[in-house]
Design a protein around this motif. Structure first.
Motif, short mmCIF file in Angstrom:
data_model
loop_
_atom_site.label_atom_id
_atom_site.label_comp_id
_atom_site.label_asym_id
_atom_site.label_seq_id
_atom_site.Cartn_x
_atom_site.Cartn_y
_atom_site.Cartn_z
N VAL A 88 0.84 -1.19 0.00
CA VAL A 88 0.00 0.00 0.00
C VAL A 88 0.88 1.25 0.00
CG1 VAL A 88 -1.79 1.29 1.22
CG2 VAL A 88 -1.81 -1.22 1.26
N SER A 89 0.59 2.17 -0.91
CA SER A 89 1.28 3.46 -0.97
C SER A 89 0.24 4.56 -0.83
CB SER A 89 2.03 3.62 -2.29
OG SER A 89 3.01 2.62 -2.44
N ILE A 90 0.45 5.47 0.13
CA ILE A 90 -0.53 6.51 0.44
C ILE A 90 0.11 7.88 0.24
CG2 ILE A 90 -2.18 7.36 2.12
CD1 ILE A 90 -1.75 4.67 3.64
N PHE A 91 -0.38 8.64 -0.72
CA PHE A 91 0.10 10.00 -0.97
C PHE A 91 -0.80 11.00 -0.25
CE2 PHE A 91 1.89 7.64 -4.47
CZ PHE A 91 3.11 8.26 -4.73
N THR A 92 -0.20 12.02 0.33
CA THR A 92 -0.97 13.03 1.07
C THR A 92 -0.62 14.43 0.59
OG1 THR A 92 0.58 13.56 2.87
CG2 THR A 92 -0.67 11.52 3.07
N ASP A 93 -1.58 15.33 0.72
CA ASP A 93 -1.32 16.73 0.41
C ASP A 93 -2.35 17.61 1.09
OD1 ASP A 93 0.12 18.82 -0.63
OD2 ASP A 93 -0.70 18.68 -2.65
N GLY A 94 -1.96 18.85 1.35
CA GLY A 94 -2.87 19.83 1.92
C GLY A 94 -2.80 21.10 1.11
N GLY A 95 -3.92 21.80 1.02
CA GLY A 95 -3.96 23.05 0.28
C GLY A 95 -4.60 24.15 1.10
N CYS A 96 -4.23 25.39 0.79
CA CYS A 96 -4.80 26.54 1.51
C CYS A 96 -4.81 27.75 0.58
CB CYS A 96 -3.97 26.83 2.76
SG CYS A 96 -4.78 27.93 3.94
N GLU A 97 -5.94 28.43 0.49
CA GLU A 97 -6.10 29.57 -0.40
C GLU A 97 -6.83 30.72 0.29
OE1 GLU A 97 -8.32 27.82 -3.61
OE2 GLU A 97 -6.49 27.25 -4.67
N PRO A 98 -6.16 31.87 0.61
CA PRO A 98 -4.69 32.01 0.62
C PRO A 98 -4.14 31.30 1.85
CG PRO A 98 -5.70 33.97 1.50
CD PRO A 98 -6.84 33.07 1.06
N ASN A 99 -2.91 31.56 2.21
CA ASN A 99 -2.32 30.91 3.38
C ASN A 99 -1.91 31.98 4.40
OD1 ASN A 99 -1.24 28.97 5.06
ND2 ASN A 99 0.70 28.85 4.00
N PRO A 100 -2.58 32.08 5.54
CA PRO A 100 -3.73 31.30 6.02
C PRO A 100 -5.02 31.65 5.29
CG PRO A 100 -3.22 33.06 7.55
CD PRO A 100 -2.13 33.08 6.52
N GLY A 101 -5.99 30.72 5.35
CA GLY A 101 -7.25 30.93 4.67
C GLY A 101 -8.04 29.64 4.58
N LYS A 102 -8.71 29.41 3.44
CA LYS A 102 -9.53 28.22 3.24
C LYS A 102 -8.63 27.01 2.98
CE LYS A 102 -13.22 31.05 1.28
NZ LYS A 102 -14.01 31.35 0.06
N ALA A 103 -8.77 25.98 3.81
CA ALA A 103 -7.86 24.83 3.73
C ALA A 103 -8.62 23.53 3.54
CB ALA A 103 -7.01 24.76 5.00
N GLY A 104 -7.94 22.57 2.88
CA GLY A 104 -8.51 21.25 2.67
C GLY A 104 -7.41 20.22 2.51
N SER A 105 -7.76 18.94 2.66
CA SER A 105 -6.77 17.87 2.61
C SER A 105 -7.16 16.81 1.59
CB SER A 105 -6.64 17.21 4.00
OG SER A 105 -6.26 18.17 4.97
N GLY A 106 -6.13 16.15 1.03
CA GLY A 106 -6.37 15.12 0.04
C GLY A 106 -5.45 13.93 0.22
N VAL A 107 -5.92 12.76 -0.17
CA VAL A 107 -5.15 11.52 -0.05
C VAL A 107 -5.42 10.65 -1.28
CG1 VAL A 107 -5.01 9.30 1.18
CG2 VAL A 107 -5.00 11.45 2.46
N ALA A 108 -4.36 10.01 -1.79
CA ALA A 108 -4.49 9.04 -2.88
C ALA A 108 -3.88 7.72 -2.42
CB ALA A 108 -3.77 9.55 -4.13
N VAL A 109 -4.62 6.63 -2.59
CA VAL A 109 -4.19 5.32 -2.09
C VAL A 109 -3.97 4.37 -3.26
CG1 VAL A 109 -4.75 3.38 -0.59
CG2 VAL A 109 -5.53 5.69 0.02
N TYR A 110 -2.80 3.72 -3.24
CA TYR A 110 -2.46 2.71 -4.25
C TYR A 110 -2.32 1.35 -3.57
CZ TYR A 110 -1.31 6.45 -7.57
OH TYR A 110 -1.36 7.52 -8.42
N LEU A 111 -2.88 0.34 -4.19
CA LEU A 111 -2.71 -1.04 -3.73
C LEU A 111 -2.01 -1.82 -4.84
CD1 LEU A 111 -3.26 -3.35 -1.70
CD2 LEU A 111 -5.47 -3.68 -2.83
N ASN A 112 -0.85 -2.40 -4.50
CA ASN A 112 -0.04 -3.11 -5.50
C ASN A 112 0.22 -2.23 -6.72
OD1 ASN A 112 -0.02 -5.47 -3.89
ND2 ASN A 112 -2.01 -6.06 -4.69
N ALA A 113 0.57 -0.97 -6.43
CA ALA A 113 0.96 0.01 -7.45
C ALA A 113 -0.19 0.46 -8.35
CB ALA A 113 2.12 -0.50 -8.29
N GLU A 114 -1.42 0.11 -7.99
CA GLU A 114 -2.59 0.52 -8.77
C GLU A 114 -3.45 1.45 -7.93
OE1 GLU A 114 -3.31 -0.14 -11.92
OE2 GLU A 114 -1.53 -1.41 -12.22
#
Length: 257
Positions: A88-114
């Motif tokens: 399992v490979s888990i990519f993470t990221d956070g965004g903010c517009e502007p900084n400081p300001g409106k923020a959100g989080s994201g994750v992408a999950v791969y199983l067996n490289a898919e």
């Protein structure tokens, strides 16, 4: 006056900011603070992602920029990520517009490289890039814990050196000091840092956490980025699974951070 973007590599809070008053609070009297202003957001993002070494010329008036060769080297190293290293490979990221300001989080999950799952959310109208990155890393740790209990090997890949350091390094020292900084005082984002560190400490012997450069074409990082900005657009305070089917071209065409 033209708008400026302030990059802080070393300070009470790191990231890209649009307010000098806020930036000054992060670097003023901070030991070995490292920061610089840029005229465009693109330049600021590139500089923050590559974290160049400016030596004694760090500061708002510094004129040096990272060399093209160093940038290419950093990008190439990041593109050499091996998704077959773990189940399992888990990519993470956070965004903010502007900084400081409106923020959100994201994750992408791969199983067996898919690619198997995408997540977005944890919208905060008064967040920062760092709080969004920490929230994303915390969610990744929760997913990792569940996967490890199923007997799978796991790696987490984050483009936030700040978040990784908070959870895997600095937290140990802060904990021994009663969750206080000796010089700078209170620790920002303490609640999520404590939760994440406790979970990390319980599974660290079975988990790999890696830092990757942002915006250099790594699919998982780009997808997590799109999810973090999608979270801002959707304004959803919960953490949601992006609905299937996942069409890569459609996701990557979403607004980037």
């Amino acid at each position: 006056m033209a708008k400026k973007y302030y990059v802080v590599w070393a300070g009470r809070e790191t990231g890209i900011f649009t307010s000098w008053d806020y930036t000054k609070k992060q670097v003023d009297k901070f030991p070995q603070a490292k920061y610089k202003s840029f005229p465009t957001e693109a330049e600021a993002k590139a500089a923050f992602a590559n974290a160049p070494s400016y030596g004694s010329n760090f500061g708002a008036g510094a004129k040096k920029t990272a060399s093209a060769s160093k940038t290419k080297t950093a990008a190439k190293a990041s593109l050499d990520i091996d998704l077959t290293r773990c189940d399992v490979s888990i990519f993470t990221d956070g965004g903010c517009e502007p900084n400081p300001g409106k923020a959100g989080s994201g994750v992408a999950v791969y199983l067996n490289a898919e690619l198997t799952e995408l997540y977005y959310g944890l919208y905060n109208a008064n967040g920062t890039n760092n709080s969004a990155e920490l929230n994303a890393l915390h969610q990744a740790l929760l997913i990792a814990d569940k996967s490890l209990k199923q007997g799978l090997s796991v790696q987490i890949l984050s483009d936030s050196q700040y978040s990784i350091n908070c959870i895997t390094n600095w937290a140990y020292g802060w904990k021994t000091k009663g969750w206080k900084r000796k010089v700078a005082g209170d620790i920002k984002n303490l609640d999520i840092i404590q939760q994440s560190h406790e979970l990390y400490d319980s599974i660290k012997d079975k988990l790999n956490i890696l830092h990757v450069a942002a915006h250099v074409g790594i699919e998982g990082n780009e997808l997590a980025d799109r999810m973090s900005i999608y979270a801002i657009d959707q304004k959803d305070p919960t953490f949601c699974r992006y609905p299937e089917p996942i069409v890569l071209s459609e996701i990557l065409s979403l607004r980037a951070g």
